[in-house]
Design a protein around this motif. Structure first.
Motif, PDB file in Angstrom:
ATOM      1  N   ASP A  80       0.756  -1.346  -0.201  1.00 35.88           N
ATOM      2  CA  ASP A  80       0.045   0.057   0.040  1.00 35.88           C
ATOM      3  C   ASP A  80       0.742   1.392   0.038  1.00 35.88           C
ATOM      4  O   ASP A  80       0.127   2.442  -0.148  1.00 35.88           O
ATOM      5  CB  ASP A  80      -0.957  -0.022   1.442  1.00 35.88           C
ATOM      6  CG  ASP A  80      -2.012  -1.113   1.138  1.00 35.88           C
ATOM      7  OD1 ASP A  80      -2.267  -1.326  -0.012  1.00 35.88           O
ATOM      8  OD2 ASP A  80      -2.437  -1.414   2.168  1.00 35.88           O
ATOM      9  N   LYS A  81       2.267   1.097   0.189  1.00 34.86           N
ATOM     10  CA  LYS A  81       3.098   2.406   0.296  1.00 34.86           C
ATOM     11  C   LYS A  81       3.211   3.079  -0.896  1.00 34.86           C
ATOM     12  O   LYS A  81       3.424   2.392  -2.229  1.00 34.86           O
ATOM     13  CB  LYS A  81       4.471   2.187   0.526  1.00 34.86           C
ATOM     14  CG  LYS A  81       5.329   3.163   0.747  1.00 34.86           C
ATOM     15  CD  LYS A  81       6.832   2.736   1.196  1.00 34.86           C
ATOM     16  CE  LYS A  81       7.571   2.405  -0.228  1.00 34.86           C
ATOM     17  NZ  LYS A  81       7.641   3.503  -1.277  1.00 34.86           N
ATOM     18  N   PRO A  82       2.722   4.234  -1.399  1.00 39.78           N
ATOM     19  CA  PRO A  82       2.855   4.922  -2.650  1.00 39.78           C
ATOM     20  C   PRO A  82       4.323   5.008  -3.154  1.00 39.78           C
ATOM     21  O   PRO A  82       5.355   5.209  -2.367  1.00 39.78           O
ATOM     22  CB  PRO A  82       2.346   6.530  -2.400  1.00 39.78           C
ATOM     23  CG  PRO A  82       1.639   6.302  -1.073  1.00 39.78           C
ATOM     24  CD  PRO A  82       2.100   5.193  -0.030  1.00 39.78           C
ATOM     25  N   GLU A  83       4.276   4.880  -4.324  1.00 39.20           N
ATOM     26  CA  GLU A  83       5.583   4.954  -5.056  1.00 39.20           C
ATOM     27  C   GLU A  83       6.477   6.178  -4.728  1.00 39.20           C
ATOM     28  O   GLU A  83       7.800   6.180  -4.635  1.00 39.20           O
ATOM     29  CB  GLU A  83       5.452   4.608  -6.462  1.00 39.20           C
ATOM     30  CG  GLU A  83       5.218   3.074  -6.834  1.00 39.20           C
ATOM     31  CD  GLU A  83       5.033   2.919  -8.287  1.00 39.20           C
ATOM     32  OE1 GLU A  83       5.279   3.730  -9.324  1.00 39.20           O
ATOM     33  OE2 GLU A  83       4.594   1.755  -8.725  1.00 39.20           O
ATOM     34  N   ASN A  84       5.674   7.410  -4.806  1.00 39.61           N
ATOM     35  CA  ASN A  84       6.552   8.524  -4.359  1.00 39.61           C
ATOM     36  C   ASN A  84       6.790   8.847  -3.069  1.00 39.61           C
ATOM     37  O   ASN A  84       7.179  10.139  -2.751  1.00 39.61           O
ATOM     38  CB  ASN A  84       5.721   9.627  -5.160  1.00 39.61           C
ATOM     39  CG  ASN A  84       4.209   9.998  -4.260  1.00 39.61           C
ATOM     40  OD1 ASN A  84       3.901   9.055  -3.861  1.00 39.61           O
ATOM     41  ND2 ASN A  84       3.659  10.850  -4.611  1.00 39.61           N
ATOM     42  N   MET A  85       6.473   7.949  -2.268  1.00 42.09           N
ATOM     43  CA  MET A  85       6.487   8.188  -0.934  1.00 42.09           C
ATOM     44  C   MET A  85       7.981   7.149  -0.159  1.00 42.09           C
ATOM     45  O   MET A  85       7.931   6.158  -0.505  1.00 42.09           O
ATOM     46  CB  MET A  85       5.561   7.918  -0.085  1.00 42.09           C
ATOM     47  CG  MET A  85       5.574   8.092   1.686  1.00 42.09           C
ATOM     48  SD  MET A  85       3.987   7.902   2.295  1.00 42.09           S
ATOM     49  CE  MET A  85       3.196   9.489   1.757  1.00 42.09           C
ATOM     50  N   THR A  86       8.751   7.843   0.347  1.00 40.31           N
ATOM     51  CA  THR A  86       9.754   6.769   0.927  1.00 40.31           C
ATOM     52  C   THR A  86       9.232   6.023   2.091  1.00 40.31           C
ATOM     53  O   THR A  86       8.361   6.562   2.701  1.00 40.31           O
ATOM     54  CB  THR A  86      10.900   7.747   1.658  1.00 40.31           C
ATOM     55  OG1 THR A  86      10.522   8.447   2.667  1.00 40.31           O
ATOM     56  CG2 THR A  86      11.493   8.822   0.611  1.00 40.31           C
ATOM     57  N   GLU A 107      10.535   5.906   5.432  1.00 34.55           N
ATOM     58  CA  GLU A 107      10.461   6.652   6.236  1.00 34.55           C
ATOM     59  C   GLU A 107       9.056   7.429   6.347  1.00 34.55           C
ATOM     60  O   GLU A 107       8.527   7.829   7.322  1.00 34.55           O
ATOM     61  CB  GLU A 107      11.672   7.649   6.650  1.00 34.55           C
ATOM     62  CG  GLU A 107      12.846   6.620   6.948  1.00 34.55           C
ATOM     63  CD  GLU A 107      13.405   6.042   5.691  1.00 34.55           C
ATOM     64  OE1 GLU A 107      12.975   6.145   4.559  1.00 34.55           O
ATOM     65  OE2 GLU A 107      14.146   4.854   6.159  1.00 34.55           O
ATOM     66  N   GLU A 108       8.786   8.339   5.305  1.00 28.43           N
ATOM     67  CA  GLU A 108       7.795   9.178   5.101  1.00 28.43           C
ATOM     68  C   GLU A 108       6.393   8.413   5.220  1.00 28.43           C
ATOM     69  O   GLU A 108       5.415   8.918   5.938  1.00 28.43           O
ATOM     70  CB  GLU A 108       7.871   9.703   3.717  1.00 28.43           C
ATOM     71  CG  GLU A 108       8.903  10.755   3.556  1.00 28.43           C
ATOM     72  CD  GLU A 108       8.937  11.192   2.189  1.00 28.43           C
ATOM     73  OE1 GLU A 108       9.411  12.481   1.987  1.00 28.43           O
ATOM     74  OE2 GLU A 108       8.400  10.685   1.137  1.00 28.43           O
ATOM     75  N   TYR A 109       6.495   7.038   4.791  1.00 32.06           N
ATOM     76  CA  TYR A 109       5.127   6.196   4.830  1.00 32.06           C
ATOM     77  C   TYR A 109       4.916   5.903   6.292  1.00 32.06           C
ATOM     78  O   TYR A 109       3.827   6.103   6.999  1.00 32.06           O
ATOM     79  CB  TYR A 109       5.188   5.088   4.153  1.00 32.06           C
ATOM     80  CG  TYR A 109       4.017   3.996   3.894  1.00 32.06           C
ATOM     81  CD1 TYR A 109       2.997   4.328   3.691  1.00 32.06           C
ATOM     82  CD2 TYR A 109       4.382   2.681   4.579  1.00 32.06           C
ATOM     83  CE1 TYR A 109       1.887   3.644   3.489  1.00 32.06           C
ATOM     84  CE2 TYR A 109       3.190   1.906   4.497  1.00 32.06           C
ATOM     85  CZ  TYR A 109       1.939   2.250   3.924  1.00 32.06           C
ATOM     86  OH  TYR A 109       0.948   1.466   4.062  1.00 32.06           O
ATOM     87  N   VAL A 110       6.136   5.510   6.973  1.00 32.69           N
ATOM     88  CA  VAL A 110       5.991   5.169   8.388  1.00 32.69           C
ATOM     89  C   VAL A 110       5.510   6.277   9.083  1.00 32.69           C
ATOM     90  O   VAL A 110       4.392   6.290  10.000  1.00 32.69           O
ATOM     91  CB  VAL A 110       7.183   4.655   9.084  1.00 32.69           C
ATOM     92  CG1 VAL A 110       7.175   4.613  10.787  1.00 32.69           C
ATOM     93  CG2 VAL A 110       7.578   3.149   8.323  1.00 32.69           C
ATOM     94  N   ASP A 111       5.900   7.522   8.866  1.00 30.82           N
ATOM     95  CA  ASP A 111       5.689   8.795   9.788  1.00 30.82           C
ATOM     96  C   ASP A 111       3.970   9.180   9.457  1.00 30.82           C
ATOM     97  O   ASP A 111       3.666   9.693  10.477  1.00 30.82           O
ATOM     98  CB  ASP A 111       6.523   9.960   9.183  1.00 30.82           C
ATOM     99  CG  ASP A 111       6.439  11.104  10.081  1.00 30.82           C
ATOM    100  OD1 ASP A 111       6.601  10.653  11.580  1.00 30.82           O
ATOM    101  OD2 ASP A 111       6.565  12.085   9.795  1.00 30.82           O
ATOM    102  N   ALA A 112       3.829   9.051   8.337  1.00 30.62           N
ATOM    103  CA  ALA A 112       2.421   9.149   7.896  1.00 30.62           C
ATOM    104  C   ALA A 112       1.246   8.717   8.764  1.00 30.62           C
ATOM    105  O   ALA A 112       0.401   9.025   9.054  1.00 30.62           O
ATOM    106  CB  ALA A 112       1.925   9.043   6.504  1.00 30.62           C
ATOM    107  N   GLN A 113       1.715   7.114   8.849  1.00 26.51           N
ATOM    108  CA  GLN A 113       0.620   6.417   9.547  1.00 26.51           C
ATOM    109  C   GLN A 113       0.818   6.541  11.111  1.00 26.51           C
ATOM    110  O   GLN A 113      -0.176   6.688  11.869  1.00 26.51           O
ATOM    111  CB  GLN A 113       1.135   5.034   9.565  1.00 26.51           C
ATOM    112  CG  GLN A 113       0.869   4.519   7.693  1.00 26.51           C
ATOM    113  CD  GLN A 113       1.227   3.074   7.926  1.00 26.51           C
ATOM    114  OE1 GLN A 113       0.498   1.945   8.204  1.00 26.51           O
ATOM    115  NE2 GLN A 113       2.474   2.621   7.205  1.00 26.51           N
TER     116      GLN A 113
END
Length: 358
Positions: free
Chosen positions: A237-243, A245-251
C-alpha cells in the motif's frame, strides 16, 4: 341571498381566514448567529431556526459526527442537518446547528481537538440558547449523530440544562472495539476473505493496544513508530512517490492524532450511566460503522442498570449509518443515495420530542 345563506357564507369565509392564519403560524425564520466558547476562546458560527417570529419554543442542538462538518453536516449533494432542522422547525421545535470549530465560519483548530473539546462547544451552544428570550429554558435537548452520540451524554452528564437527548447511531461500547467492529463489518460486506480480515484485525488491535497502554506522548510515539516500521516492511500500500520513512511517519501521525488517541481510550459507559434525562436511541439495521446489534443492547443495559426510567431504543429497518434507506450500508453508497435523511427517522424523533416537552 337569504340571511341564513349569508350567515353560512360568512362562517365559511371566516373558517378559510382562520385556516390561513393557522397555516401561516408555522413560518420558520432562520437567523445566522455567533456564540462563544469562552473556555477555549473560539467563536462558533451557526444558524438558529425558529418556527415563527413571536413565542417561546422548545429547542434542540444538532451535534455532528467525526469529521470537519459544517452546520448542515454536508456531504456530496446532501445536507442532512438542514433537512432535520426544517422538519423539526415545521413541527414547532427550534433548532441550532453550527459549523464545527475550525470549519467554514467557526474559529479554532479542528485537528487539535478531541471529543471533550467538541463537548465544550455544545456547552457554549446551550449557554447561548439559555440567554435567548424565544427559547424555553427547560426544554433544550441534544441530538447527536455518531460521535455526536458520544458527545451528548458527556454534556448531559454534567449539565442540568439538558432536558432530553437523542442518539443517532451513537456508540455505547469502547472506541477501539467500535473501530475494529466497523472495519470487520465493512470488509465482510465488500467480500474480503476471512484470512485477510483476521490479519487486518490483528494488526489494528495491536496498534490500538499500544495507544491504550502508554500515556506519555514521547514514549507512545516511539513505541508506535517501532510497531509501524515492523508491519510496514514490503507493504504494497506504500505509494511509489513516498519513502519508507515518510510512509511510516504518515501512519504514526494518523493514529496518534489527538482525536484518535482519545477515541481509542474512550469508554462511553462512564457518561451514559450518568444521564438522568429521557433518552431516545436510534440505529439503522444496515449501519456498518456503529452496529446496532452491538450498541443498542449496551445502551439499554447501561441506562437500565443506572436507573434511568425514560428510555426508548429502536432499530430502524434498512437504514445505514447516515440514516438513509440503502442496499448494502457501505460508505461508498452514501453520496449516491438520493435521500439525505430518512423521513421515518425524522418522524420518530419529532413524535418522541413532543412527548418530552414539559
Amino acid at each position: 341571498m337569504t340571511k341564513k345563506n349569508y350567515y353560512v357564507l360568512s362562517l365559511f369565509i371566516l373558517s378559510i381566514f382562520l385556516g390561513c392564519k393557522e397555516e401561516q403560524k408555522i413560518n420558520p425564520i432562520s437567523e445566522n448567529i455567533v456564540f462563544k466558547n469562552y473556555k477555549d476562546s473560539i467563536n462558533l458560527s451557526g444558524t438558529l431556526s425558529i418556527p415563527y417570529k413571536d413565542g417561546k419554543f422548545p429547542a434542540v442542538i444538532l451535534i455532528s459526527g467525526n469529521g470537519e462538518h459544517n452546520r448542515n453536516a454536508e456531504f456530496g449533494n446532501h445536507k442532512p442537518f438542514l433537512d432535520i432542522s426544517n422538519y423539526l422547525t415545521n413541527n414547532g421545535i427550534a433548532v441550532l446547528r453550527y459549523d464545527k470549530r475550525g470549519v467554514e465560519k467557526s474559529s479554532g483548530d479542528y485537528n487539535s481537538a478531541n471529543t471533550f473539546d467538541f463537548a465544550e462547544d455544545v456547552n457554549a451552544a446551550i449557554d447561548y440558547l439559555l440567554a435567548r428570550k424565544d427559547i424555553q429554558k427547560n426544554n433544550i435537548g441534544l441530538i447527536g449523530h455518531s460521535e455526536g452520540g458520544l458527545i451528548a451524554p458527556i454534556v448531559a452528564s454534567n449539565s442540568s440544562n439538558v432536558a432530553f437527548i437523542i442518539s443517532l447511531a451513537g456508540p455505547s461500547i469502547n472506541g477501539d472495539k467500535i473501530l475494529l467492529s466497523q472495519q470487520k463489518a465493512i470488509a465482510t460486506s465488500k467480500g474480503i476473505s476471512e484470512v485477510e480480515i483476521n490479519k487486518s484485525q490483528t494488526l489494528n488491535r495491536n496498534a490500538f493496544e499500544i495507544v491504550k497502554k502508554y500515556n506519555d506522548k514521547d514514549v507512545l510515539r516511539e513505541k508506535m513508530a517501532t510497531y509501524i516500521e515492523k508491519i510496514s516492511i514490503d507493504d504494497s500500500d506504500k505509494p511509489e512517490n513516498m519513502t519508507f520513512e515518510e510512509y511510516v511517519d504518515a501512519q504514526v501521525n494518523s493514529i496518534l492524532r489527538p482525536w484518535m488517541v482519545n477515541f481509542l481510550k474512550y469508554n462511553p459507559q462512564k457518561y451514559i450511566e450518568q444521564i438522568n434525562c429521557p433518552v431516545l436511541v436510534l440505529n439503522g439495521s444496515k449501519d456498518l460503522q456503529v452496529l446496532s446489534k452491538e450498541n443498542l443492547p449496551e445502551w439499554k443495559r447501561i441506562l437500565e442498570e443506572s436507573g434511568n426510567k425514560s428510555i426508548t431504543i429502536k432499530e430502524l429497518s434498512d437504514l445505514n449509518h447516515l440514516f438513509q434507506a440503502c442496499e448494502t450500508g457501505l460508505p461508498d453508497e452514501y453520496e449516491k443515495i438520493n435521500e439525505s435523511f430518512s423521513i421515518i427517522a425524522m418522524e420518530e424523533m419529532t413524535k418522541w420530542i413532543k412527548e418530552q416537552i414539559k
